[in-house]
Scaffold this motif. Structure first.
Motif, PDB file in Angstrom:
ATOM      1  N   LEU A 270       0.829  -1.214   0.000  1.00  0.00           N
ATOM      2  CA  LEU A 270       0.000   0.000   0.000  1.00  0.00           C
ATOM      3  C   LEU A 270       0.860   1.260   0.000  1.00  0.00           C
ATOM      4  N   ASP A 271       1.980   1.192   0.716  1.00  0.00           N
ATOM      5  CA  ASP A 271       2.871   2.349   0.779  1.00  0.00           C
ATOM      6  C   ASP A 271       3.380   2.719  -0.618  1.00  0.00           C
ATOM      7  N   SER A 272       3.521   1.715  -1.477  1.00  0.00           N
ATOM      8  CA  SER A 272       4.024   1.982  -2.831  1.00  0.00           C
ATOM      9  C   SER A 272       3.009   2.784  -3.656  1.00  0.00           C
ATOM     10  N   THR A 273       1.741   2.791  -3.252  1.00  0.00           N
ATOM     11  CA  THR A 273       0.719   3.551  -3.986  1.00  0.00           C
ATOM     12  C   THR A 273       0.649   5.003  -3.510  1.00  0.00           C
ATOM     13  N   GLY A 274       1.261   5.299  -2.363  1.00  0.00           N
ATOM     14  CA  GLY A 274       1.225   6.654  -1.805  1.00  0.00           C
ATOM     15  C   GLY A 274       0.043   6.893  -0.874  1.00  0.00           C
ATOM     16  N   ILE A 275      -0.828   5.877  -0.724  1.00  0.00           N
ATOM     17  CA  ILE A 275      -2.082   6.096   0.032  1.00  0.00           C
ATOM     18  C   ILE A 275      -1.837   6.227   1.540  1.00  0.00           C
ATOM     19  N   LEU A 276      -0.704   5.682   2.026  1.00  0.00           N
ATOM     20  CA  LEU A 276      -0.402   5.822   3.463  1.00  0.00           C
ATOM     21  C   LEU A 276       0.191   7.215   3.691  1.00  0.00           C
ATOM     22  N   SER A 277      -0.632   8.116   4.198  1.00  0.00           N
ATOM     23  CA  SER A 277      -0.181   9.497   4.385  1.00  0.00           C
ATOM     24  C   SER A 277      -0.950  10.109   5.553  1.00  0.00           C
TER      25      SER A 277
END
Ligand SMILES: [Zn+2]
Length: 473
Positions: A270-277
């Motif tokens: 999920l971190d690779s999609t940028g959604i963890l922010s």
């Protein structure tokens, strides 16, 4: 000098009649004073004023302090709290309030409830009208229970927003984006454009914070997650998502999106999609080891902890305590009315403690102030709205609730935090103020036409009951 002259003249001439007016002019204007309250501020130092005053002007708190503070203000209206508790309004950090229309249905089997009950109900019964009427009904229940901010993810979220705004509570509302056709989007992921339009329409609303709501990692592609994240940044709005809820979530993700298989675990993917922010408020997170928690913390992700829903369903017990102790913003939620059936946050505090104790029988878990914090400022922190809501401090929004301490269950009252977390029930909340406006009092919402709502609610629930009879359970 000229300003002093009329006062001096008045005094010389003995014009006592003019004196109070002149004195009032010197005082600062305020719309509302709450006096003689036991004020539980939930500020950084956990200040409590045993005989306290809250001064409100318009939508904001202008002063909080000891008795007598109101003498500095020319106040349009005063509420005497008579020693009862005043505290910040509570945040319900995860919900699907329109599902209120289906509460109490399909409760006899849980094995295939989703397919046998949820999906037929949603595909047959959902409409703009049902979502609007049921959301208004739910917002009323929330307001009466002292929830001043509700976080919601559903369809036709503009109807949810209209209903929430009409009742007068605050909403952080996300339009759902999901990979199959739904009531408001005939194409898979059609919710994305709906969400963009929704965000544009409600962007500057004083009560509504519009958001994007990708449904879950197993129902939204990595490409769409990246696109949602970019849009959320462009519009500067939150993202709401279910995260690590079903036991087989990671397996489902890999089966649906083969590119995920190249990653070591779900959060890394999920971190690779940028959604963890910091924009993300993740609901549930039922399994997270130290490495996962460190990543969520590093990315600034907020957490919605829903212990009643998680234990009624089959997800398991969340490591919410570990996440809170690691410094993540953790708030309390109920999830939708089919998942936990109750909407109040008062009873979730004690429940969160019990669940944590089952998970950690060997150690002390939450303290009472930590529980009250999760219900208020913790939810605000999880939403990154703690500069605006979550505590009673000058400059913050006037979201205040009054809790009756004369009820039998609130006696004796030795420790105010323990009383709120373990003794109070939703019925003890007798006044709910949102953005400086009294929205509910003595169990009744004051802002809408209750008769009209009752008629519309009766019609909607009659139709639902009729269709539900045709379903197998
Ligand atoms: Zn949910």
């Amino acid at each position: 000098m000229t300003r002093l002259l009329p006062l001096a003249l008045g005094a010389v001439l003995g014009l006592a009649l003019h004196a109070p007016a002149a004195e009032a002019a010197a005082r600062k204007p305020a719309s509302l004073a709450i006096v003689h309250a036991r004020v539980v501020t939930m500020d950084e130092q956990l200040h409590v004023h045993d005989d306290g005053t809250i001064i409100i002007d318009g939508g904001n708190i202008v002063a909080v302090g000891p008795a007598g503070l109101e003498k500095d203000y020319a106040t349009a209206r005063t509420i005497d709290a008579q020693g009862n508790i005043a505290m910040p309004g509570m945040v319900n950090a995860h919900n699907h309030i329109a599902m209120m229309a289906f509460r109490g249905l399909g409760e006899y089997r849980t094995d295939d409830r989703l397919r046998k009950f949820f999906f037929p109900l949603e595909s047959r019964m959902l409409s703009r009208r049902l979502i609007n009427v049921a959301s208004r009904q739910a917002a009323m229940e929330l307001a009466v229970a002292g929830v001043t901010t509700v976080v919601d993810m559903y369809y036709h979220e503009d109807e949810v927003a209209e209903a929430v705004r009409e009742v007068g509570i605050r909403g952080v509302l996300g339009e759902t984006v999901i990979n199959f056709p739904v009531v408001d989007a005939p194409e898979p992921y059609g919710g994305f454009q709906y969400a963009v339009d929704f965000v544009e329409r409600f962007k500057d609303d004083p009560l509504i914070t519009p958001a994007f709501a990708p449904h879950a990692p197993y129902s939204v592609s990595p490409q769409m997650l990246a696109r949602i994240q970019q849009a959320a940044e462009r519009y500067d709005v939150p993202v709401l998502m279910h995260l690590v809820e079903p036991l087989d979530e990671w397996e489902r993700v890999k089966a649906r999106f083969p590119e995920a298989a190249g990653f070591g675990d779900e959060l890394e993917y999920l971190d690779s999609t940028g959604i963890l922010s910091p924009r993300l408020l993740a609901a549930h997170v039922l399994r997270a080891d130290d490495k996962d928690i460190a990543l969520l913390k590093a990315r600034g992700v907020g957490i919605a902890h829903n212990p009643k829903a998680n234990t009624k369903g089959h997800g398991g017990l969340s490591p919410a305590l570990e996440m809170m102790r690691a410094g993540l913003g953790v708030g309390l939620g109920t999830d939708g009315p089919l998942s936990s059936n109750q909407m109040d946050i008062v009873s979730i505090m004690g429940y969160a403690k019990r669940v944590a104790t089952i998970r950690h029988p060997e150690t002390t878990t939450y303290t009472p102030p930590e529980l009250v914090a999760m219900a208020t400022i913790g939810g605000a922190r999880a939403l990154k709205m703690d500069d605006r809501i979550g505590s009673l401090e000058p400059g913050k929004a006037a979201d205040v609730i009054l809790v009756d301490t004369r009820s039998l269950n609130m006696q004796p009252l030795y420790d105010v935090y323990a009383a709120i977390a373990y003794q109070a029930d939703a019925g003890d909340i007798y006044t709910t103020i949102v953005n400086g406006r009294v929205v509910a009092r003595d169990g009744k919402v004051l802002t809408i036409d209750l008769d009209r709502q009752q008629q519309e609610w009766n019609r909607v629930t009659r139709e639902v009951a009729e269709f539900a009879r045709t379903l197998d359970y």
